[in-house]
Design a protein around this motif. Structure first.
Motif, PDB file in Angstrom:
ATOM      1  N   GLU A  73       1.156  -0.814   0.506  1.00 53.29           N
ATOM      2  CA  GLU A  73      -0.297   0.145  -0.099  1.00 53.29           C
ATOM      3  C   GLU A  73       0.805   0.839  -0.347  1.00 53.29           C
ATOM      4  OE1 GLU A  73      -2.161  -1.326   3.421  1.00 53.29           O
ATOM      5  OE2 GLU A  73      -1.151   0.213   4.897  1.00 53.29           O
ATOM      6  N   ILE A  74      -0.009   2.038  -0.536  1.00 47.23           N
ATOM      7  CA  ILE A  74       1.071   4.068  -0.404  1.00 47.23           C
ATOM      8  C   ILE A  74       0.069   4.565   0.131  1.00 47.23           C
ATOM      9  CG2 ILE A  74       0.301   4.107  -3.021  1.00 47.23           C
ATOM     10  CD1 ILE A  74       3.723   5.676  -2.626  1.00 47.23           C
ATOM     11  N   TRP A  75       0.244   5.650   1.238  1.00 45.59           N
ATOM     12  CA  TRP A  75      -0.018   6.669   1.616  1.00 45.59           C
ATOM     13  C   TRP A  75      -0.124   7.885   0.977  1.00 45.59           C
ATOM     14  CZ3 TRP A  75      -3.654   5.632   6.114  1.00 45.59           C
ATOM     15  CH2 TRP A  75      -3.667   4.239   5.808  1.00 45.59           C
ATOM     16  N   LEU A  76      -0.527   9.149   0.452  1.00 45.81           N
ATOM     17  CA  LEU A  76      -0.511   9.730  -0.307  1.00 45.81           C
ATOM     18  C   LEU A  76      -1.357  11.428   0.736  1.00 45.81           C
ATOM     19  CD1 LEU A  76      -0.427   9.048  -3.583  1.00 45.81           C
ATOM     20  CD2 LEU A  76       0.924  10.327  -2.138  1.00 45.81           C
ATOM     21  N   GLY A  77       0.142  11.945   1.404  1.00 43.91           N
ATOM     22  CA  GLY A  77      -1.039  13.012   2.001  1.00 43.91           C
ATOM     23  C   GLY A  77      -1.697  14.074   1.072  1.00 43.91           C
ATOM     24  N   GLU A  78      -2.526  14.807   2.639  1.00 42.58           N
ATOM     25  CA  GLU A  78      -2.710  16.338   2.339  1.00 42.58           C
ATOM     26  C   GLU A  78      -2.246  17.668   2.920  1.00 42.58           C
ATOM     27  OE1 GLU A  78      -7.523  18.354   1.926  1.00 42.58           O
ATOM     28  OE2 GLU A  78      -7.253  15.862   1.555  1.00 42.58           O
ATOM     29  N   HIS A  79      -2.484  18.590   2.178  1.00 41.59           N
ATOM     30  CA  HIS A  79      -2.166  20.206   2.766  1.00 41.59           C
ATOM     31  C   HIS A  79      -2.150  20.995   1.538  1.00 41.59           C
ATOM     32  CE1 HIS A  79      -0.369  19.358   6.838  1.00 41.59           C
ATOM     33  NE2 HIS A  79       0.069  18.261   6.400  1.00 41.59           N
ATOM     34  N   HIS A  80      -2.136  22.243   2.224  1.00 40.63           N
ATOM     35  CA  HIS A  80      -2.407  23.071   0.934  1.00 40.63           C
ATOM     36  C   HIS A  80      -2.079  24.373   1.767  1.00 40.63           C
ATOM     37  CE1 HIS A  80      -6.793  21.036   0.117  1.00 40.63           C
ATOM     38  NE2 HIS A  80      -6.439  20.192   1.633  1.00 40.63           N
ATOM     39  N   SER A  81      -1.079  24.924   2.896  1.00 35.12           N
ATOM     40  CA  SER A  81      -0.687  25.453   2.919  1.00 35.12           C
ATOM     41  C   SER A  81       1.069  25.448   2.801  1.00 35.12           C
ATOM     42  CB  SER A  81      -0.995  26.299   4.043  1.00 35.12           C
ATOM     43  OG  SER A  81      -0.952  25.821   5.082  1.00 35.12           O
ATOM     44  N   SER A  82       1.784  26.672   2.876  1.00 35.17           N
ATOM     45  CA  SER A  82       3.404  26.284   3.403  1.00 35.17           C
ATOM     46  C   SER A  82       4.000  26.165   2.224  1.00 35.17           C
ATOM     47  CB  SER A  82       3.383  24.958   4.230  1.00 35.17           C
ATOM     48  OG  SER A  82       3.993  23.490   3.421  1.00 35.17           O
ATOM     49  N   GLY A  83       3.975  26.336   1.223  1.00 42.39           N
ATOM     50  CA  GLY A  83       4.684  26.216   0.075  1.00 42.39           C
ATOM     51  C   GLY A  83       5.271  25.428  -0.283  1.00 42.39           C
ATOM     52  N   TRP A  84       5.464  24.241   0.795  1.00 38.41           N
ATOM     53  CA  TRP A  84       6.911  22.397   0.853  1.00 38.41           C
ATOM     54  C   TRP A  84       5.225  21.806   0.933  1.00 38.41           C
ATOM     55  CZ3 TRP A  84      11.650  21.361   2.296  1.00 38.41           C
ATOM     56  CH2 TRP A  84      12.598  22.376   2.084  1.00 38.41           C
ATOM     57  N   SER A  85       3.984  21.723   1.494  1.00 40.35           N
ATOM     58  CA  SER A  85       3.007  20.257   1.351  1.00 40.35           C
ATOM     59  C   SER A  85       2.025  21.096  -0.010  1.00 40.35           C
ATOM     60  CB  SER A  85       2.765  20.208   2.089  1.00 40.35           C
ATOM     61  OG  SER A  85       3.453  20.679   3.850  1.00 40.35           O
ATOM     62  N   THR A  86       2.946  19.976  -1.617  1.00 40.63           N
ATOM     63  CA  THR A  86       1.845  21.195  -2.528  1.00 40.63           C
ATOM     64  C   THR A  86       0.630  20.382  -2.858  1.00 40.63           C
ATOM     65  OG1 THR A  86       3.608  20.787  -3.282  1.00 40.63           O
ATOM     66  CG2 THR A  86       3.025  23.032  -2.738  1.00 40.63           C
ATOM     67  N   LEU A  87       0.537  18.900  -1.634  1.00 35.72           N
ATOM     68  CA  LEU A  87      -0.183  18.014  -2.461  1.00 35.72           C
ATOM     69  C   LEU A  87      -1.758  18.238  -2.042  1.00 35.72           C
ATOM     70  CD1 LEU A  87      -0.992  15.730  -4.646  1.00 35.72           C
ATOM     71  CD2 LEU A  87      -0.271  13.852  -2.753  1.00 35.72           C
ATOM     72  N   SER A  88      -2.666  19.391  -3.512  1.00 35.02           N
ATOM     73  CA  SER A  88      -3.743  19.479  -1.840  1.00 35.02           C
ATOM     74  C   SER A  88      -5.231  17.945  -2.475  1.00 35.02           C
ATOM     75  CB  SER A  88      -4.244  20.856  -2.703  1.00 35.02           C
ATOM     76  OG  SER A  88      -4.392  20.451  -3.936  1.00 35.02           O
ATOM     77  N   SER A  89      -5.044  17.125  -3.155  1.00 34.96           N
ATOM     78  CA  SER A  89      -5.626  15.879  -3.074  1.00 34.96           C
ATOM     79  C   SER A  89      -5.854  14.906  -4.022  1.00 34.96           C
ATOM     80  CB  SER A  89      -6.437  16.443  -4.605  1.00 34.96           C
ATOM     81  OG  SER A  89      -8.161  15.870  -4.450  1.00 34.96           O
ATOM     82  N   PRO A  90      -4.880  13.935  -2.790  1.00 31.40           N
ATOM     83  CA  PRO A  90      -4.512  12.650  -3.046  1.00 31.40           C
ATOM     84  C   PRO A  90      -5.293  12.255  -3.303  1.00 31.40           C
ATOM     85  CG  PRO A  90      -4.695  12.979  -0.941  1.00 31.40           C
ATOM     86  CD  PRO A  90      -5.654  14.328  -1.073  1.00 31.40           C
ATOM     87  N   GLU A  91      -6.723  12.232  -4.182  1.00 31.42           N
ATOM     88  CA  GLU A  91      -7.832  11.208  -4.685  1.00 31.42           C
ATOM     89  C   GLU A  91      -7.660  11.140  -5.659  1.00 31.42           C
ATOM     90  OE1 GLU A  91     -10.458  12.957  -1.259  1.00 31.42           O
ATOM     91  OE2 GLU A  91      -8.272  13.695  -2.527  1.00 31.42           O
ATOM     92  N   MET A  92      -7.043  12.730  -5.967  1.00 30.37           N
ATOM     93  CA  MET A  92      -6.847  12.738  -7.484  1.00 30.37           C
ATOM     94  C   MET A  92      -5.493  12.217  -8.395  1.00 30.37           C
ATOM     95  SD  MET A  92      -8.069  17.101  -8.149  1.00 30.37           S
ATOM     96  CE  MET A  92      -8.045  16.321 -10.119  1.00 30.37           C
ATOM     97  N   LEU A  93      -4.623  12.371  -7.306  1.00 34.65           N
ATOM     98  CA  LEU A  93      -3.537  11.950  -8.080  1.00 34.65           C
ATOM     99  C   LEU A  93      -3.296  10.004  -7.995  1.00 34.65           C
ATOM    100  CD1 LEU A  93      -0.361  11.949  -8.023  1.00 34.65           C
ATOM    101  CD2 LEU A  93       0.204  12.327  -6.085  1.00 34.65           C
ATOM    102  N   MET A  94      -4.093   9.774  -7.081  1.00 34.52           N
ATOM    103  CA  MET A  94      -4.378   8.262  -7.089  1.00 34.52           C
ATOM    104  C   MET A  94      -5.246   7.846  -8.204  1.00 34.52           C
ATOM    105  SD  MET A  94      -5.130   7.567  -2.551  1.00 34.52           S
ATOM    106  CE  MET A  94      -3.766   8.079  -1.283  1.00 34.52           C
ATOM    107  N   ALA A  95      -5.906   8.731  -8.648  1.00 30.20           N
ATOM    108  CA  ALA A  95      -7.005   7.698  -9.464  1.00 30.20           C
ATOM    109  C   ALA A  95      -6.088   7.842 -11.266  1.00 30.20           C
ATOM    110  CB  ALA A  95      -8.385   9.541  -9.903  1.00 30.20           C
ATOM    111  N   ALA A  96      -5.533   8.751 -11.151  1.00 34.39           N
ATOM    112  CA  ALA A  96      -4.007   9.212 -12.033  1.00 34.39           C
ATOM    113  C   ALA A  96      -3.644   7.847 -12.042  1.00 34.39           C
ATOM    114  CB  ALA A  96      -3.756  10.323 -12.438  1.00 34.39           C
ATOM    115  N   LEU A  97      -2.752   7.282 -10.970  1.00 32.91           N
ATOM    116  CA  LEU A  97      -1.795   6.196 -10.926  1.00 32.91           C
ATOM    117  C   LEU A  97      -2.216   5.353 -10.602  1.00 32.91           C
ATOM    118  CD1 LEU A  97      -0.340   7.964  -7.488  1.00 32.91           C
ATOM    119  CD2 LEU A  97       1.153   6.915  -9.699  1.00 32.91           C
ATOM    120  N   ALA A  98      -4.170   4.998 -10.299  1.00 33.31           N
ATOM    121  CA  ALA A  98      -4.647   3.252 -10.622  1.00 33.31           C
ATOM    122  C   ALA A  98      -4.931   2.614 -12.059  1.00 33.31           C
ATOM    123  CB  ALA A  98      -5.945   3.968  -9.855  1.00 33.31           C
TER     124      ALA A  98
END
Length: 382
Positions: free
Chosen positions: A41-66
């Motif tokens: 399994e692989i866990w992908l996180g979600e954040h919306h600020s800081s400039g360092w944490s730029t993945l805002s929608s893990p579900e969208m990335l996972m749908a592409a990866l599927a």
């Protein structure tokens, strides 16, 4: 899933000096390699600020990866429930479940970045109560129920999922990010969810000497949780592992990236009172290695310490290797390959057959040599 499983936990950390587009595609490459290497399994996180944490929608990335992967399961690590309407959370994870052919895991939490909350008007003081209410609604929807409820934060009226999980209501596993505090244990047992927990606490807040035995403290909390739960519940542990010639060599390889994240994200951006000196960063990293919060060393040493951790946690357990990318992208891929090829087989008995065959063949060869020697000594054919 087997009683022991192995995965990756990718926090949404991206060095802001690197192209965000390039960073995203490096994430995609890591996920593809993880699937090829056989991680569960692989866990992908979600954040919306800081400039360092730029993945805002893990579900969208996972749908592409599927579409690009075959077997690895995808876990949101985590969706902060106070940031979203619970109906939408349930709908999106079910859609991902179908797009991934039943490989979705719903990981949820309260959220951590205050600016994430402020941007959308979420009161940081309310997130725990808000989270609990949202979790109950999400679970009811995933179980196929029609939900009516009104809370201070959201309302649902005759809410029902049009699309049910691929394998039926209740089939999507829900995992809660937890420190296994007494309140966290109560939440887990009340909601029949399972936990994911870091072996060491968030590294931005760590100080040398603050936790002399992080593994022992974790095991105490795990035992407390299992004593109060139904028993046999899976524990997911996120642990940082780095394979190097020695612990000292590993510290040298990690120090620059580790220090840059602590300085750039935790100190300068999030405002944590971290001393910004090479000595302070080195002492913190060394302390994590010395106390077992990080596992660093050669492959045999890492395997031994991981086995000890998993034995102490007890089955069923999933070990997710934390991948903060404190080394280069190529070195990160090499690390994952070493873990998959040299450490995981050791933990699951993958080398036992070859080792036994070598032993038996060696014994037989010795026996045959002795027999031939005795034959020659007795005047037989040379």
């Amino acid at each position: 899933m087997d009683t022991k499983a192995f995965g990756l936990f990718l926090p949404p950390f991206h060095d802001p000096s690197v192209s965000p587009h390039a960073s995203l595609h490096r994430d995609i490459e890591v996920c593809g390699v993880a699937d090829d290497l056989g991680f569960d399994e692989i866990w992908l996180g979600e954040h919306h600020s800081s400039g360092w944490s730029t993945l805002s929608s893990p579900e969208m990335l996972m749908a592409a990866l599927a579409r690009e992967t075959r077997r690895i399961r995808f876990a949101t690590g985590v969706i902060p429930l106070p940031y979203h309407h619970p109906l939408h959370v349930a709908e999106r994870i079910v859609l991902l479940d179908h797009l991934s052919a039943g490989r979705a895991i719903l990981g949820v939490g309260t959220g951590t970045y205050v600016h994430d909350m402020e941007m959308i008007g979420v009161d940081p003081a309310s997130v725990r109560d808000h989270f609990r209410a949202a979790l109950g609604t999400v679970q009811a929807l995933l179980n196929g129920e029609t939900v009516n409820t009104t809370t201070p934060w959201f309302s649902v009226k005759k809410a029902v999922l049009q699309l049910q999980p691929l394998r039926g209501p209740g089939a999507i596993e829900t995992v809660v990010a937890s420190s296994l505090s007494p309140a966290g244990i109560e939440l887990l047992t009340d909601t029949a969810t399972t936990p994911t927990v870091h072996v060491a606490p968030p590294w931005g807040s760590i100080r040398p000497g603050m936790d002399p035995d992080p593994v022992g403290a974790l095991i105490e909390r795990v035992e407390s949780y299992r004593n109060k739960s139904a028993g046999g519940t899976r524990i997911r542990c996120n642990v940082f592992v780095h394979v190097a010639d020695s612990p000292a060599a590993g510290v040298e390889e990690l120090l620059e990236g580790f220090s840059a994240l602590r300085r750039g994200l935790y100190r300068n951006t999030l405002g944590m009172p971290i001393p910004d000196s090479p000595v302070a960063h080195r002492k913190t990293l060394q302390n994590l290695v010395d106390t077992g919060g990080f596992i660093v060393g050669d492959a045999a040493t890492c395997a031994e310490r991981i086995r000890d951790l998993m034995d102490r946690v007890g089955d069923p357990v999933s070990l997710n290797f934390f991948v903060p990318r404190w080394v280069s992208h190529r070195a990160t891929l090499d690390q994952l390959t070493t873990i998959a090829h040299e450490i995981v087989p050791t933990l699951v008995g993958g080398f036992e057959g070859t080792a036994e065959s070598i032993r038996l063949t060696s014994e037989e060869a010795a026996r045959q040599l002795k027999s031939r020697t005795e034959l020659v000594g007795n005047g037989g054919d040379k």
